[in-house]
Enzyme design. Structure first.
Site, PDB file in Angstrom:
ATOM      1  N   GLY A   1       2.026  -2.153   3.119  1.00 42.45           N
ATOM      2  CA  GLY A   1       2.417  -2.224   1.587  1.00 42.45           C
ATOM      3  C   GLY A   1       2.493  -1.151   0.910  1.00 42.45           C
ATOM      4  O   GLY A   1       1.966  -0.984  -0.218  1.00 42.45           O
TER       5      GLY A   1
ATOM      6  N   SER B   1       4.947   0.993  -0.384  1.00 46.77           N
ATOM      7  CA  SER B   1       5.825   1.499  -1.261  1.00 46.77           C
ATOM      8  C   SER B   1       5.701   1.299  -2.742  1.00 46.77           C
ATOM      9  O   SER B   1       6.279   1.833  -3.783  1.00 46.77           O
ATOM     10  CB  SER B   1       7.232   0.413  -0.955  1.00 46.77           C
ATOM     11  OG  SER B   1       6.908  -0.725  -1.281  1.00 46.77           O
ATOM     12  N   ARG B   2       4.817   0.305  -3.058  1.00 48.10           N
ATOM     13  CA  ARG B   2       4.771   0.070  -4.751  1.00 48.10           C
ATOM     14  C   ARG B   2       3.349   0.103  -4.807  1.00 48.10           C
ATOM     15  O   ARG B   2       2.275  -0.087  -4.171  1.00 48.10           O
ATOM     16  CB  ARG B   2       5.433  -1.245  -4.883  1.00 48.10           C
ATOM     17  CG  ARG B   2       6.709  -1.203  -4.603  1.00 48.10           C
ATOM     18  CD  ARG B   2       7.499  -2.551  -4.960  1.00 48.10           C
ATOM     19  NE  ARG B   2       7.007  -3.327  -6.149  1.00 48.10           N
ATOM     20  CZ  ARG B   2       6.969  -4.388  -6.748  1.00 48.10           C
ATOM     21  NH1 ARG B   2       7.013  -5.472  -5.640  1.00 48.10           N
ATOM     22  NH2 ARG B   2       6.561  -4.617  -7.872  1.00 48.10           N
TER      23      ARG B   2
ATOM     24  N   VAL C   1       3.881  -7.718   7.853  1.00 50.26           N
ATOM     25  CA  VAL C   1       2.567  -7.386   8.850  1.00 50.26           C
ATOM     26  C   VAL C   1       2.068  -8.946   9.483  1.00 50.26           C
ATOM     27  O   VAL C   1       1.344  -8.663  10.345  1.00 50.26           O
ATOM     28  CB  VAL C   1       1.493  -6.993   7.671  1.00 50.26           C
ATOM     29  CG1 VAL C   1       1.577  -5.659   7.390  1.00 50.26           C
ATOM     30  CG2 VAL C   1       1.202  -7.889   6.747  1.00 50.26           C
TER      31      VAL C   1
ATOM     32  N   SER D   1     -10.518  -7.516  -2.370  1.00 51.16           N
ATOM     33  CA  SER D   1     -10.285  -7.765  -3.812  1.00 51.16           C
ATOM     34  C   SER D   1     -11.908  -8.442  -4.128  1.00 51.16           C
ATOM     35  O   SER D   1     -12.670  -8.928  -3.531  1.00 51.16           O
ATOM     36  CB  SER D   1      -9.340  -9.086  -4.138  1.00 51.16           C
ATOM     37  OG  SER D   1      -9.534  -9.422  -5.523  1.00 51.16           O
TER      38      SER D   1
ATOM     39  N   TYR E   1      -5.809 -17.151  -2.340  1.00 49.71           N
ATOM     40  CA  TYR E   1      -5.958 -15.631  -2.381  1.00 49.71           C
ATOM     41  C   TYR E   1      -7.317 -15.148  -1.916  1.00 49.71           C
ATOM     42  O   TYR E   1      -7.689 -14.321  -1.235  1.00 49.71           O
ATOM     43  CB  TYR E   1      -5.344 -15.392  -3.760  1.00 49.71           C
ATOM     44  CG  TYR E   1      -5.682 -13.722  -3.750  1.00 49.71           C
ATOM     45  CD1 TYR E   1      -4.314 -12.844  -3.383  1.00 49.71           C
ATOM     46  CD2 TYR E   1      -6.461 -13.111  -4.672  1.00 49.71           C
ATOM     47  CE1 TYR E   1      -4.613 -11.400  -3.424  1.00 49.71           C
ATOM     48  CE2 TYR E   1      -6.554 -11.688  -4.900  1.00 49.71           C
ATOM     49  CZ  TYR E   1      -5.786 -10.874  -4.323  1.00 49.71           C
ATOM     50  OH  TYR E   1      -5.781  -9.581  -4.393  1.00 49.71           O
TER      51      TYR E   1
ATOM     52  N   ALA F   1     -10.010 -16.783  -0.829  1.00 48.87           N
ATOM     53  CA  ALA F   1     -10.695 -16.980   0.349  1.00 48.87           C
ATOM     54  C   ALA F   1      -9.978 -16.111   1.606  1.00 48.87           C
ATOM     55  O   ALA F   1     -10.635 -15.620   2.616  1.00 48.87           O
ATOM     56  CB  ALA F   1     -10.194 -18.509   0.778  1.00 48.87           C
TER      57      ALA F   1
ATOM     58  N   LYS G   1      -8.839 -13.038   1.202  1.00 52.65           N
ATOM     59  CA  LYS G   1      -9.381 -11.657   0.734  1.00 52.65           C
ATOM     60  C   LYS G   1     -10.904 -11.674   1.350  1.00 52.65           C
ATOM     61  O   LYS G   1     -11.664 -10.629   1.699  1.00 52.65           O
ATOM     62  CB  LYS G   1      -9.394 -11.425  -0.552  1.00 52.65           C
ATOM     63  CG  LYS G   1      -7.830 -11.124  -1.047  1.00 52.65           C
ATOM     64  CD  LYS G   1      -7.636  -9.885  -0.246  1.00 52.65           C
ATOM     65  CE  LYS G   1      -6.119  -9.230  -1.061  1.00 52.65           C
ATOM     66  NZ  LYS G   1      -5.494  -7.947  -0.347  1.00 52.65           N
TER      67      LYS G   1
ATOM     68  N   ILE H   1      -6.196  -4.165 -11.657  1.00 56.34           N
ATOM     69  CA  ILE H   1      -5.703  -2.913 -11.574  1.00 56.34           C
ATOM     70  C   ILE H   1      -4.199  -2.973 -12.371  1.00 56.34           C
ATOM     71  O   ILE H   1      -3.569  -3.823 -11.883  1.00 56.34           O
ATOM     72  CB  ILE H   1      -5.373  -2.579 -10.068  1.00 56.34           C
ATOM     73  CG1 ILE H   1      -6.581  -2.506  -9.503  1.00 56.34           C
ATOM     74  CG2 ILE H   1      -4.809  -1.035 -10.251  1.00 56.34           C
ATOM     75  CD1 ILE H   1      -7.784  -1.322 -10.095  1.00 56.34           C
TER      76      ILE H   1
END
Length: 244
Positions: free
Chosen positions: A9, A11-12, A61, A139, A152, A154, A156, A185
């Site tokens: 991940g 690229s951004r 991935v 996170s 999300y 769970a 993480k 962020i």
């Protein structure tokens, strides 16, 4: 040949900042992306123009064969990975009862399975050399939970469990495994929440501001340094005090 890093991940957003920070530290960097080909190629070109080494490689991935092939391509160009950064991630915002099974499985496929695939791809060389560094990006929601982001949070949390357990297993081989848990962020994803929500998030952050991708990148670079040689199995929250 110098050290090689592979960043998923990359690229951004946070990944892009990590790639730049590692390139500045002298790493040859493999920039993994899935959809943002233009951004990835532009970043690789930027690094090369500055005298660094970078290669953009596409892979989901969640696809073991694809991500292994991407890692092998980077290894062929720069040598085996000394540093792996598992940053690739996707977002979610809906009630638990409305979460489709496909989304639940995709969350774990990207966050947990993705780390499983990349680590297994780079680990044989690290074990042979008895050296290496793995940094997983989780996170703060993986630590404390998050309403309307259950899938999300769970997935993480699974990354945190992987980090701590693998660190114990690999410590005798001098391979360090750590995790960074970013707070809120300032990325495109957060901007989409709207000014009112962003202002509320700033109010909830004791540091009085949102984090930047560079804040996370600097933490990754620190954990990758020899100065952090005695640090493994840790979850470093970079959140301006958000979950204190």
């Amino acid at each position: 040949m110098g050290k090689t890093a592979f960043v998923t991940g990359g690229s951004r957003g946070i990944g892009r900042a990590i790639v730049r920070e590692l390139a500045a530290a002298g790493y040859a960097v493999g920039i993994n992306y899935l959809q943002s080909e233009k951004q990835a190629e532009e970043l690789a070109a930027e690094i090369r123009e500055q005298g660094g080494r970078a290669l953009a490689v596409r892979a989901d991935v969640a696809d073991r064969e694809a991500v292994t092939a991407a890692i092998r391509a980077v290894e062929g160009a720069f040598g085996p990975a000394d540093l792996l950064v598992n940053n690739a991630g996707i977002a979610q915002n809906d009630l638990f009862q409305d979460t489709p099974e496909e989304l639940w499985r995709r969350m774990f496929a990207v966050h947990a399975d993705g780390a499983f695939h990349t680590i297994q791809a780079v680990l044989p060389h690290m074990l042979h050399e008895k050296a290496g560094c793995i940094v997983n990006i989780s996170s703060i929601w993986g630590l404390r939970g998050a309403s309307c982001e259950v899938a999300y949070a769970a997935s993480k949390a699974a990354v945190i469990g992987l980090t701590r357990s693998l660190a114990m297993e690999l410590a005798p081989s001098h391979i360090r495994v750590n995790c960074i848990a970013p707070g809120v962020i300032h990325t495109d994803m957060v901007k989409e929440l709207g000014e009112e929500t962003v202002a509320s998030l700033i109010d909830q952050t004791p540091a009085g501001r949102l984090g930047t991708p560079e804040d996370i990148a600097k933490a990754v670079a620190f954990l990758a340094k020899d100065d952090a040689d005695f640090i493994t199995g840790q979850v470093l929250t970079v959140d301006g005090g958000f979950i204190l």
